[in-house]
Design a protein around this motif. Sequence first.
Motif, PDB file in Angstrom:
ATOM      1  N   ALA A 134      11.362   2.854 -11.971  1.00 37.16           N
ATOM      2  CA  ALA A 134      10.741   1.334 -12.414  1.00 37.16           C
ATOM      3  C   ALA A 134      11.698   0.678 -11.891  1.00 37.16           C
ATOM      4  O   ALA A 134      10.784  -0.662 -10.929  1.00 37.16           O
ATOM      5  N   CYS A 135      13.080   0.427 -12.191  1.00 34.98           N
ATOM      6  CA  CYS A 135      13.669  -0.502 -11.793  1.00 34.98           C
ATOM      7  C   CYS A 135      13.516  -0.716 -10.362  1.00 34.98           C
ATOM      8  O   CYS A 135      14.253  -2.138  -9.638  1.00 34.98           O
ATOM      9  N   HIS A 136      14.326   0.294  -9.626  1.00 35.51           N
ATOM     10  CA  HIS A 136      13.761   0.376  -8.069  1.00 35.51           C
ATOM     11  C   HIS A 136      13.016  -0.257  -7.423  1.00 35.51           C
ATOM     12  O   HIS A 136      12.603  -0.680  -6.835  1.00 35.51           O
ATOM     13  N   LEU A 137      11.645   0.448  -8.057  1.00 31.73           N
ATOM     14  CA  LEU A 137      10.188  -0.298  -7.285  1.00 31.73           C
ATOM     15  C   LEU A 137      10.222  -1.623  -7.693  1.00 31.73           C
ATOM     16  O   LEU A 137       9.445  -2.482  -7.469  1.00 31.73           O
ATOM     17  N   ALA A 138      11.181  -1.817  -9.053  1.00 31.86           N
ATOM     18  CA  ALA A 138      10.011  -4.009  -9.442  1.00 31.86           C
ATOM     19  C   ALA A 138      11.006  -3.999  -8.894  1.00 31.86           C
ATOM     20  O   ALA A 138      10.978  -5.271  -7.849  1.00 31.86           O
ATOM     21  N   ALA A 139      12.309  -4.182  -7.870  1.00 30.83           N
ATOM     22  CA  ALA A 139      13.013  -4.559  -7.672  1.00 30.83           C
ATOM     23  C   ALA A 139      12.540  -4.696  -6.089  1.00 30.83           C
ATOM     24  O   ALA A 139      12.528  -6.003  -5.134  1.00 30.83           O
ATOM     25  N   LEU A 140      12.001  -3.886  -5.354  1.00 31.49           N
ATOM     26  CA  LEU A 140      11.197  -4.188  -4.213  1.00 31.49           C
ATOM     27  C   LEU A 140      10.179  -5.001  -4.094  1.00 31.49           C
ATOM     28  O   LEU A 140      10.207  -5.434  -3.214  1.00 31.49           O
ATOM     29  N   ALA A 141       9.863  -4.796  -5.201  1.00 34.60           N
ATOM     30  CA  ALA A 141       8.571  -5.521  -5.965  1.00 34.60           C
ATOM     31  C   ALA A 141       8.361  -7.304  -5.239  1.00 34.60           C
ATOM     32  O   ALA A 141       7.919  -7.364  -4.766  1.00 34.60           O
ATOM     33  N   LEU A 142       9.949  -7.368  -6.275  1.00 37.35           N
ATOM     34  CA  LEU A 142      10.546  -8.685  -6.001  1.00 37.35           C
ATOM     35  C   LEU A 142      10.601  -8.955  -5.294  1.00 37.35           C
ATOM     36  O   LEU A 142      10.220 -10.295  -4.619  1.00 37.35           O
ATOM     37  N   ASP A 143      11.314  -8.681  -4.538  1.00 38.80           N
ATOM     38  CA  ASP A 143      12.015  -8.893  -2.957  1.00 38.80           C
ATOM     39  C   ASP A 143      10.568  -9.563  -2.296  1.00 38.80           C
ATOM     40  O   ASP A 143      10.268 -10.637  -0.719  1.00 38.80           O
ATOM     41  N   THR A 210       3.981  -7.755 -11.100  1.00 36.80           N
ATOM     42  CA  THR A 210       3.289  -5.863 -11.753  1.00 36.80           C
ATOM     43  C   THR A 210       2.328  -5.725 -10.971  1.00 36.80           C
ATOM     44  O   THR A 210       1.763  -4.325 -11.431  1.00 36.80           O
ATOM     45  N   GLY A 211       1.401  -6.493 -10.588  1.00 31.77           N
ATOM     46  CA  GLY A 211       0.063  -5.987  -9.806  1.00 31.77           C
ATOM     47  C   GLY A 211       0.558  -5.055  -8.974  1.00 31.77           C
ATOM     48  O   GLY A 211       0.085  -3.917  -8.517  1.00 31.77           O
ATOM     49  N   LEU A 212       2.076  -5.489  -8.111  1.00 32.91           N
ATOM     50  CA  LEU A 212       2.352  -4.626  -7.194  1.00 32.91           C
ATOM     51  C   LEU A 212       3.155  -3.284  -7.416  1.00 32.91           C
ATOM     52  O   LEU A 212       2.488  -2.149  -6.700  1.00 32.91           O
ATOM     53  N   LEU A 213       3.332  -3.344  -8.529  1.00 35.66           N
ATOM     54  CA  LEU A 213       4.287  -2.129  -9.227  1.00 35.66           C
ATOM     55  C   LEU A 213       2.708  -1.383  -9.249  1.00 35.66           C
ATOM     56  O   LEU A 213       2.375   0.095  -8.801  1.00 35.66           O
ATOM     57  N   ARG A 214       1.823  -1.808 -10.403  1.00 32.41           N
ATOM     58  CA  ARG A 214       0.901  -0.843 -10.345  1.00 32.41           C
ATOM     59  C   ARG A 214      -0.079  -0.417  -8.802  1.00 32.41           C
ATOM     60  O   ARG A 214      -0.301   0.642  -9.623  1.00 32.41           O
TER      61      ARG A 214
END
Length: 289
Positions: A134-143, A210-214
């Motif tokens: 989730a940490c990796h995904l959140a970083a990519l989503a933030l990018d 959050t929306g992109l992560l989900r």
Amino acid sequence: MAAPTIDTEVTYPAGAVTSEGTVVHVEPVGGDRWAVFLDRTAAHPVDTAWPDQPADRVTLSTPDAQYDGVEVRVAGVQDGTVHVGDDLPVRTGTEGWVFAVAHVVHADPPALGDRATVTVDRGFRTALSVAHSACHLAALALDAVLTDRWSKPVPEDSLGRPAFDSLAIVRSSIGEYRSEDVYRIGKSLRKKGFDPGAFDDADGIADRVTGLLRAWTATGGPIHVVAEDSRLSARRQWRCELPDGVAEIPCGGTHPDALSDLVDPTVAISVEDVPGARVVTMTTTLTPR
């Protein structure tokens, strides 16, 4: 006693939570503590240089003893001298060193040649593994969310977005079903063309991440840890299949098998202005399953 070759074969990148190995070396590390080295282990150690993911909780068993509360640390050997944990003066993978997993026990150690079973706490491993992905995904989503906040070309992440995460991160930590990433937006990042006003609406950014992560986790795509070989010092990549492409991030941690293992990812972002910089903290949480 001079240390033999103790370049541990690690099986945790493939998800193993138990292993059988042979004791190849024991090393005193102060008090009644001994570092036990096996030729093979499923135990994930905490890395001194980048201690984002805690070590596994481990029990070590031999035919004659059981050791609970084992500390699992990275160790390095150079010229026959063993350095364990905080005493290790170099990063894992440094040329001229051999790296291994040290199982630190608080009693008389097993004997050389003993067969030993490593048993990892499955629940704790799972909680850390999903949080790390989730940490990796959140970083990519933030990018992705911050793509339009750059006025100059900068290095990109594996999905082709400006790599805010890798350019700004100062600390990352993984906990049970949560992660925390701290970023610093200072003079150098502004010179690279990043707009620090991007976080004036921190809640809005968090909602978009959050929306992109989900959306990504809803696809249930596979997650893999790809390693060049089974040594502790081998280069490993976290790889995840997303609708936006195949994401890859260098990583020595543990991960689940699929995006479907990440339940209800939620991101919160806080901002603190300090002299000369803006400090942004992104916290990602998951629902235990």
